[in-house]
Design a protein around this motif. Structure first.
Motif, PDB file in Angstrom:
ATOM      1  N   PHE A   1       0.825  -1.203   0.000  1.00 54.14           N
ATOM      2  CA  PHE A   1       0.000   0.000   0.000  1.00 54.14           C
ATOM      3  C   PHE A   1       0.858   1.252   0.000  1.00 54.14           C
ATOM      4  O   PHE A   1       1.832   1.355   0.750  1.00 54.14           O
ATOM      5  N   MET A   2       0.484   2.223  -0.841  1.00 47.52           N
ATOM      6  CA  MET A   2       1.093   3.543  -0.794  1.00 47.52           C
ATOM      7  C   MET A   2       0.444   4.338   0.330  1.00 47.52           C
ATOM      8  O   MET A   2      -0.651   4.016   0.791  1.00 47.52           O
ATOM      9  N   ALA A   3       1.116   5.431   0.739  1.00 43.56           N
ATOM     10  CA  ALA A   3       0.511   6.320   1.726  1.00 43.56           C
ATOM     11  C   ALA A   3      -0.653   7.101   1.111  1.00 43.56           C
ATOM     12  O   ALA A   3      -1.565   7.526   1.815  1.00 43.56           O
TER      13      ALA A   3
ATOM     14  N   ASP B   1       0.506   5.025   9.342  1.00 39.47           N
ATOM     15  CA  ASP B   1      -0.752   5.182   8.598  1.00 39.47           C
ATOM     16  C   ASP B   1      -1.320   3.841   8.152  1.00 39.47           C
ATOM     17  O   ASP B   1      -2.514   3.563   8.313  1.00 39.47           O
ATOM     18  N   VAL B   2      -0.460   3.011   7.568  1.00 38.17           N
ATOM     19  CA  VAL B   2      -0.969   1.738   7.052  1.00 38.17           C
ATOM     20  C   VAL B   2      -1.380   0.820   8.190  1.00 38.17           C
ATOM     21  O   VAL B   2      -2.333   0.055   8.074  1.00 38.17           O
TER      22      VAL B   2
ATOM     23  N   VAL C   1       2.652   0.263  16.695  1.00 37.70           N
ATOM     24  CA  VAL C   1       1.307   0.082  16.143  1.00 37.70           C
ATOM     25  C   VAL C   1       1.343  -1.002  15.057  1.00 37.70           C
ATOM     26  O   VAL C   1       0.341  -1.663  14.775  1.00 37.70           O
ATOM     27  N   TRP C   2       2.518  -1.210  14.457  1.00 37.79           N
ATOM     28  CA  TRP C   2       2.760  -2.294  13.492  1.00 37.79           C
ATOM     29  C   TRP C   2       2.379  -3.631  14.106  1.00 37.79           C
ATOM     30  O   TRP C   2       1.828  -4.511  13.430  1.00 37.79           O
TER      31      TRP C   2
ATOM     32  N   SER D   1       1.078   9.513  19.289  1.00 36.15           N
ATOM     33  CA  SER D   1       0.755   8.802  18.054  1.00 36.15           C
ATOM     34  C   SER D   1      -0.555   9.326  17.475  1.00 36.15           C
ATOM     35  O   SER D   1      -1.412   9.836  18.181  1.00 36.15           O
ATOM     36  N   PHE D   2      -0.677   9.161  16.154  1.00 35.51           N
ATOM     37  CA  PHE D   2      -1.869   9.540  15.379  1.00 35.51           C
ATOM     38  C   PHE D   2      -1.883  11.042  15.140  1.00 35.51           C
ATOM     39  O   PHE D   2      -1.826  11.481  14.014  1.00 35.51           O
ATOM     40  N   LEU D   3      -1.991  11.856  16.210  1.00 36.19           N
ATOM     41  CA  LEU D   3      -1.770  13.297  16.057  1.00 36.19           C
ATOM     42  C   LEU D   3      -0.267  13.512  16.135  1.00 36.19           C
ATOM     43  O   LEU D   3       0.277  13.903  17.163  1.00 36.19           O
ATOM     44  N   ASP D   4       0.416  13.249  15.022  1.00 40.66           N
ATOM     45  CA  ASP D   4       1.863  13.079  15.081  1.00 40.66           C
ATOM     46  C   ASP D   4       2.651  14.309  14.643  1.00 40.66           C
ATOM     47  O   ASP D   4       3.872  14.252  14.567  1.00 40.66           O
ATOM     48  N   TRP D   5       1.987  15.405  14.335  1.00 34.19           N
ATOM     49  CA  TRP D   5       2.736  16.624  14.030  1.00 34.19           C
ATOM     50  C   TRP D   5       2.970  17.356  15.336  1.00 34.19           C
ATOM     51  O   TRP D   5       2.042  17.625  16.095  1.00 34.19           O
ATOM     52  N   ARG D   6       4.201  17.703  15.607  1.00 33.43           N
ATOM     53  CA  ARG D   6       4.532  18.323  16.897  1.00 33.43           C
ATOM     54  C   ARG D   6       3.689  19.564  17.161  1.00 33.43           C
ATOM     55  O   ARG D   6       3.254  19.811  18.294  1.00 33.43           O
TER      56      ARG D   6
END
Length: 297
Positions: A112-114, A125-126, A173-174, A222-227
């Motif tokens: 899968f691509m992003a 994401d995946v 999460v993997w 995690s998930f909200l991963d932008w600082r």
């Protein structure tokens, strides 16, 4: 007369089949869903046939001078699981999601691509996508993608604040995604494949990102991963690396539990059962002690 589950589901399905196209199926402050359309203020998507939708939603890829767009579904996703509810909007949205997930598989390797503009694969994401649905709809592509996100016998951490691991530590999460594939397929070969990757990653994390006093795992949320979404603007990458976040710690706790379950199934000669059971108890207690708010309940 005894009311069986069969009777219940039969009545429920009959009630769905009798829905009129003008009846609102769902309504909130932002949009309404009808049996054949979705309406959001001035925007509307309408089912024209079993394979065609017409929409005036405005997107980056659309010519805004001609806002009406017709989307005709193809036959790409016929190899994926089918679904039929006799509610037009449900059926075509399911087909649309299957088609787009099929088109999101890279031709070069079957992973899968992003996304359309991001040809790489991303661990975070995946993995969330696999947990939510893709393990069921396309387990083979899910397997290929997860293995593409491992290297040197460990899970690859996505880039994030400060570059990558150990500032970002939600790569585990993997583990949840890989376990979800096993739950769907029951594939013991897959379980043997993922076992050493999970074990190596967890042991390395326990050695390097466990806080010495709280016993929580450090690292970016995690998930909200932008600082900038999750932390104060004055936080440096070093500050973020020392953060202890609830979501990330729950991922680590679940990963420990999964590794414990895998070892119980595979029964390896050299196992980590004593360490795992001790660490599960320790981390669970640390989460409850450090994240529970008496004020908020």
């Amino acid at each position: 007369m005894k009311f069986s589950k069969t009777h219940f589901w039969s009545l429920l399905l009959l009630s769905f089949y009798q829905i009129s196209f003008s009846q609102i199926l769902y309504n909130n402050a932002h949009y309404k869903i009808f049996a054949d359309s979705v309406v959001q203020n001035k925007f509307k998507s309408v089912v024209k046939s079993a394979m065609v939708m017409e929409s005036n939603y405005e997107g980056l890829s659309m010519n805004l001078k001609e806002p009406i767009r017709t989307r005709t579904l193809g036959n790409d996703a016929l190899c994926l699981p089918s679904f039929s509810s006799r509610i037009n909007i449900c059926d075509i949205m399911y087909k649309l999601s299957m088609e787009e997930s099929y088109q999101n598989v890279r031709k070069i390797d079957g992973a899968f691509m992003a996304g359309e503009w991001w040809p790489d694969t991303w661990t975070r994401d995946v993995s969330y996508g696999i947990i939510l649905a893709i393990a069921i709809s396309n387990p083979e592509a899910s397997k290929i993608t997860l293995l593409a996100k491992s290297r040197d016998g460990k899970i690859i951490q996505d880039t994030g604040t400060g570059g990558s691991w150990p500032v970002s530590t939600d790569r585990v999460v993997w583990v949840l995604a890989a376990w979800e594939i096993y739950k769907v397929t029951g594939d013991l070969k897959w379980l043997n494949t993922i076992y050493p990757i999970i074990k190596n990653s967890i042991l390395v994390d326990d050695k390097n990102v466990k806080h010495s006093s709280t016993l929580l795992m450090k690292g970016e949320s995690s998930f909200l991963d932008w600082r900038t979404q999750s932390f104060p603007e004055y936080f440096s990458p070093d500050d973020v690396s020392q953060a202890q976040c609830l979501g990330t710690n729950v991922l680590h706790l679940e990963s420990l539990k999964i590794l414990n379950e895998i070892e119980a199934i595979l029964k390896p000669k050299v196992n980590n059962q004593v360490f795992l059971q001790s660490r599960i108890s320790e981390l669970q207690k640390a989460i409850n002690q450090n994240f529970w708010s008496d004020e908020n309940g």
